[in-house]
Scaffold this motif. Structure first.
Motif, PDB file in Angstrom:
ATOM      1  N   UNK A 422      34.956  29.003  22.918  1.00 43.70           N
ATOM      2  CA  UNK A 422      34.625  28.455  24.236  1.00 43.70           C
ATOM      3  C   UNK A 422      34.131  29.610  25.085  1.00 43.70           C
ATOM      4  N   UNK A 423      33.062  29.410  25.812  1.00 44.25           N
ATOM      5  CA  UNK A 423      32.471  30.465  26.623  1.00 44.25           C
ATOM      6  C   UNK A 423      33.502  31.053  27.576  1.00 44.25           C
ATOM      7  N   UNK A 424      33.502  32.375  27.711  1.00 47.26           N
ATOM      8  CA  UNK A 424      34.446  33.042  28.609  1.00 47.26           C
ATOM      9  C   UNK A 424      33.975  32.908  30.052  1.00 47.26           C
ATOM     10  N   UNK A 425      34.877  33.196  30.988  1.00 43.06           N
ATOM     11  CA  UNK A 425      34.584  32.985  32.404  1.00 43.06           C
ATOM     12  C   UNK A 425      33.448  33.877  32.917  1.00 43.06           C
ATOM     13  N   UNK A 426      33.407  35.132  32.451  1.00 36.24           N
ATOM     14  CA  UNK A 426      32.345  36.041  32.908  1.00 36.24           C
ATOM     15  C   UNK A 426      30.976  35.537  32.444  1.00 36.24           C
ATOM     16  N   UNK A 427      30.885  35.156  31.194  1.00 31.35           N
ATOM     17  CA  UNK A 427      29.616  34.626  30.674  1.00 31.35           C
ATOM     18  C   UNK A 427      29.251  33.317  31.345  1.00 31.35           C
ATOM     19  N   UNK A 428      30.270  32.480  31.613  1.00 38.46           N
ATOM     20  CA  UNK A 428      30.014  31.204  32.287  1.00 38.46           C
ATOM     21  C   UNK A 428      29.437  31.433  33.682  1.00 38.46           C
ATOM     22  N   UNK A 429      29.964  32.457  34.386  1.00 41.32           N
ATOM     23  CA  UNK A 429      29.458  32.766  35.729  1.00 41.32           C
ATOM     24  C   UNK A 429      27.992  33.197  35.664  1.00 41.32           C
ATOM     25  N   UNK A 430      27.631  33.958  34.643  1.00 45.88           N
ATOM     26  CA  UNK A 430      26.229  34.387  34.486  1.00 45.88           C
ATOM     27  C   UNK A 430      25.318  33.197  34.221  1.00 45.88           C
ATOM     28  N   UNK A 431      25.795  32.262  33.389  1.00 45.94           N
ATOM     29  CA  UNK A 431      24.994  31.069  33.100  1.00 45.94           C
ATOM     30  C   UNK A 431      24.831  30.233  34.360  1.00 45.94           C
ATOM     31  N   UNK A 432      25.917  30.079  35.130  1.00 43.01           N
ATOM     32  CA  UNK A 432      25.855  29.324  36.394  1.00 43.01           C
ATOM     33  C   UNK A 432      24.804  29.930  37.325  1.00 43.01           C
ATOM     34  N   UNK A 433      24.807  31.257  37.435  1.00 45.74           N
ATOM     35  CA  UNK A 433      23.861  31.934  38.323  1.00 45.74           C
ATOM     36  C   UNK A 433      22.430  31.696  37.869  1.00 45.74           C
ATOM     37  N   UNK A 434      22.202  31.814  36.566  1.00 42.82           N
ATOM     38  CA  UNK A 434      20.865  31.594  36.030  1.00 42.82           C
ATOM     39  C   UNK A 434      20.397  30.159  36.241  1.00 42.82           C
ATOM     40  N   UNK A 435      21.306  29.210  36.031  1.00 44.50           N
ATOM     41  CA  UNK A 435      20.957  27.805  36.230  1.00 44.50           C
ATOM     42  C   UNK A 435      20.654  27.506  37.697  1.00 44.50           C
ATOM     43  N   UNK A 436      21.400  28.153  38.598  1.00 43.70           N
ATOM     44  CA  UNK A 436      21.163  27.950  40.028  1.00 43.70           C
ATOM     45  C   UNK A 436      19.779  28.465  40.418  1.00 43.70           C
ATOM     46  N   UNK A 437      19.434  29.661  39.920  1.00 45.00           N
ATOM     47  CA  UNK A 437      18.108  30.215  40.200  1.00 45.00           C
ATOM     48  C   UNK A 437      17.023  29.319  39.618  1.00 45.00           C
ATOM     49  N   UNK A 438      17.248  28.867  38.389  1.00 44.48           N
ATOM     50  CA  UNK A 438      16.277  27.995  37.737  1.00 44.48           C
ATOM     51  C   UNK A 438      16.080  26.697  38.516  1.00 44.48           C
TER      52      UNK A 438
END
Length: 505
Positions: A422-438
């Motif tokens: 399961x994706x870790x919290x740090x990686x999840x935060x990076x994905x969230x940021x990228x998705x928000x920018x996208x």
């Protein structure tokens, strides 16, 4: 002309411009396309990219759970009875994986690496101590040797003598540690000195702790984003040699660790897995969400391990025409030195009912036995995954070995594994940021349209106010008669004059 009309005209022009530009950009998907192209360039297997470090050393913790099937009626099975097994587990290990000897070449289009894995036992996530807990199961080395020499009378007789002298039975009782990581088998110990390709030790995970599956060469995705992470060669080969058809020997897809961005629901994901010695595929099942990240769930359909009758494309996976198993099974003996090893999903999930019915203790359940991948469709990042596979041994009557005379043909379950992440919290935060920018970039035209809509409302308000003020001004400057005489003068000849006697005249 006053300033207010100028303001109205200016607002009108700006409003119309924003609406036209915004709608045009939205219909043309300009910013959406720009963001997609940016993702295609960013998600590549190059040291300069943001995903390279996490591909080389995946940060989320991976857990490997092992479940064993303990046989409770060995004597009955040897006499031809139905096996009764109980599931024991999990015995959980933290799996550490990283890419070793990474080399980028061919003008950044290819990258080679070794997938190295090591395992550390986790007592708090396990049911017992693997060094102490015993499991009674089929004697895999004995069955492997018997199948290897069957058809040769003198070799079968010799092995039968070795088995008797070494007290090697059809079933054995070993600790979990021994079954997983290896033990000296008495029969193999007898054969090893005279047979070069036989080792005296055996274990389901023997020599796999701290080792790798051989060199992989991957496409970096620079030339085509759809090739990101796709395997080009394994151990220097672009084709396998285990199976009987060219289609079955194809090495295709990724190794299960990387998937291209911008995934579509209607596409089929291919994964090459050395454990099964073949390429499998997965298809979209449903939308899910993990730690607030939207994802597509892909799972292997029944057709992956279907019989050749259900899926003719699988005929190439038959070892011989007489060794074609039914739906839900794959005999992997060609890449297991001829051992009668059969792969399936746990508890014969997605398999024919006859395999479930042949062993008491099988209970296939989708929730616990399904393999799945949850992938974020925008980035292709794995947010959750569970790889589940079962190791079985084909037991039957083997000519030249009297001990097997009463054995019924059975696909006997030995163990199944669950490799999960399961994706870790740090990686999840990076994905969230990228998705928000996208999302923000892709929706920028809508923001322009929204601003144009606000100005349209302002324009309407200004027009209404201007209309009211104009009406009010007209009312204030309209002509009014000064007295009753003027009202009565319909011809407009009355002129108001001051009487002579007026002292103010």
């Amino acid at each position: 002309m006053t300033r207010r009309p100028y303001a109205i005209y200016a607002v009108g022009v700006v409003c119309a411009s924003l609406l036209v530009v915004g709608i045009s950009l939205f219909v043309g998907q300009v910013f959406h396309t720009l963001m997609d192209n940016r993702l295609k360039k960013e998600i590549v297997l190059l040291e300069s990219s943001r995903v390279f470090a996490s591909w080389k050393n995946p940060p989320p913790p991976v857990y490997m759970e092992y479940f064993f099937f303990n046989v409770t009626n060995v004597d009955e099975v040897v006499a031809g009875g139905k096996p009764v097994v109980t599931q024991i587990g999990p015995y959980t290990y933290r799996e550490y994986r990283y890419k070793d000897n990474v080399t980028v070449w061919e003008n950044d289009t290819m990258v080679s690496a070794y997938n190295t894995k090591s395992f550390v036992f986790l007592r708090e996530k396990s049911v017992g101590d693997p060094a102490v807990d015993n499991i009674t199961t089929v004697n895999i080395p004995a069955w492997a040797v018997m199948n290897k020499v069957k058809g040769s009378l003198w070799r079968s007789s010799l092995v039968s003598i070795f088995m008797n002298s070494a007290k090697s039975e059809l079933f054995t009782t070993r600790t979990v540690d021994e079954l997983l990581w290896g033990y000296v088998d008495p029969l193999l110990e007898r054969l090893a000195p005279t047979t070069p390709d036989v080792e005296k030790e055996f274990g389901l995970m023997y020599k796999k702790n701290g080792s790798n599956d051989g060199e992989f060469v991957f496409h970096t995705g620079v030339e085509n984003y759809l090739d990101y992470g796709r395997v080009k060669t394994w151990k220097g080969r672009s084709q396998l040699t285990f199976w009987t058809s060219e289609e079955s020997n194809v090495i295709n897809g990724s190794d299960g660790g990387a998937f291209h961005p911008l995934l579509q629901k209607d596409e089929r994901l291919y994964i090459f897995t050395p454990d099964l010695c073949r390429t499998i595929y997965m298809e979209f099942e449903k939308d899910v969400e993990v730690k607030g990240i939207p994802a597509y769930r892909f799972t292997p359909p029944r057709s992956v391990l279907a019989s050749k009758e259900e899926n003719p494309a699988n005929e190439g996976f038959c070892v011989t025409p007489k060794e074609c198993l039914g739906t839900g099974l794959l005999k992997v003996s060609p890449c297991r030195k001829g051992a009668p090893v059969v792969a399936s999903f746990p508890h014969f999930y997605l398999g024919e009912g006859k395999y479930v019915a042949a062993v008491e203790g099988m209970s296939p359940q989708r929730e616990h036995h399904q393999t799945f991948l949850d992938l974020n469709p925008t980035t292709g990042v794995i947010v959750r995954a569970s790889k589940r596979a079962q190791v079985n041994i084909l037991i039957n009557r083997v000519s030249g070995f009297p001990k097997t005379r009463y054995i019924n043909d059975t696909i006997f379950p030995v163990m199944f594994l669950n490799e999960s992440v399961v994706i870790d919290d740090v990686s999840a935060a990076k994905v969230h940021k990228l998705l928000m920018i996208s999302t923000m970039v892709s929706n920028f035209p809508l923001m322009i349209v929204g601003l144009g809509g606000i100005l349209l409302v302002v324009l309407i308000i200004l027009l209404v106010r201007a209309r009211k003020q104009k009406t009010s001004h007209e009312d204030d400057t309209s002509y009014s008669p000064v007295n009753d005489n003027e009202k009565d003068d319909q011809n407009g000849t009355f002129i108001g004059m001051t009487p002579k006697g007026d002292p103010q005249a």
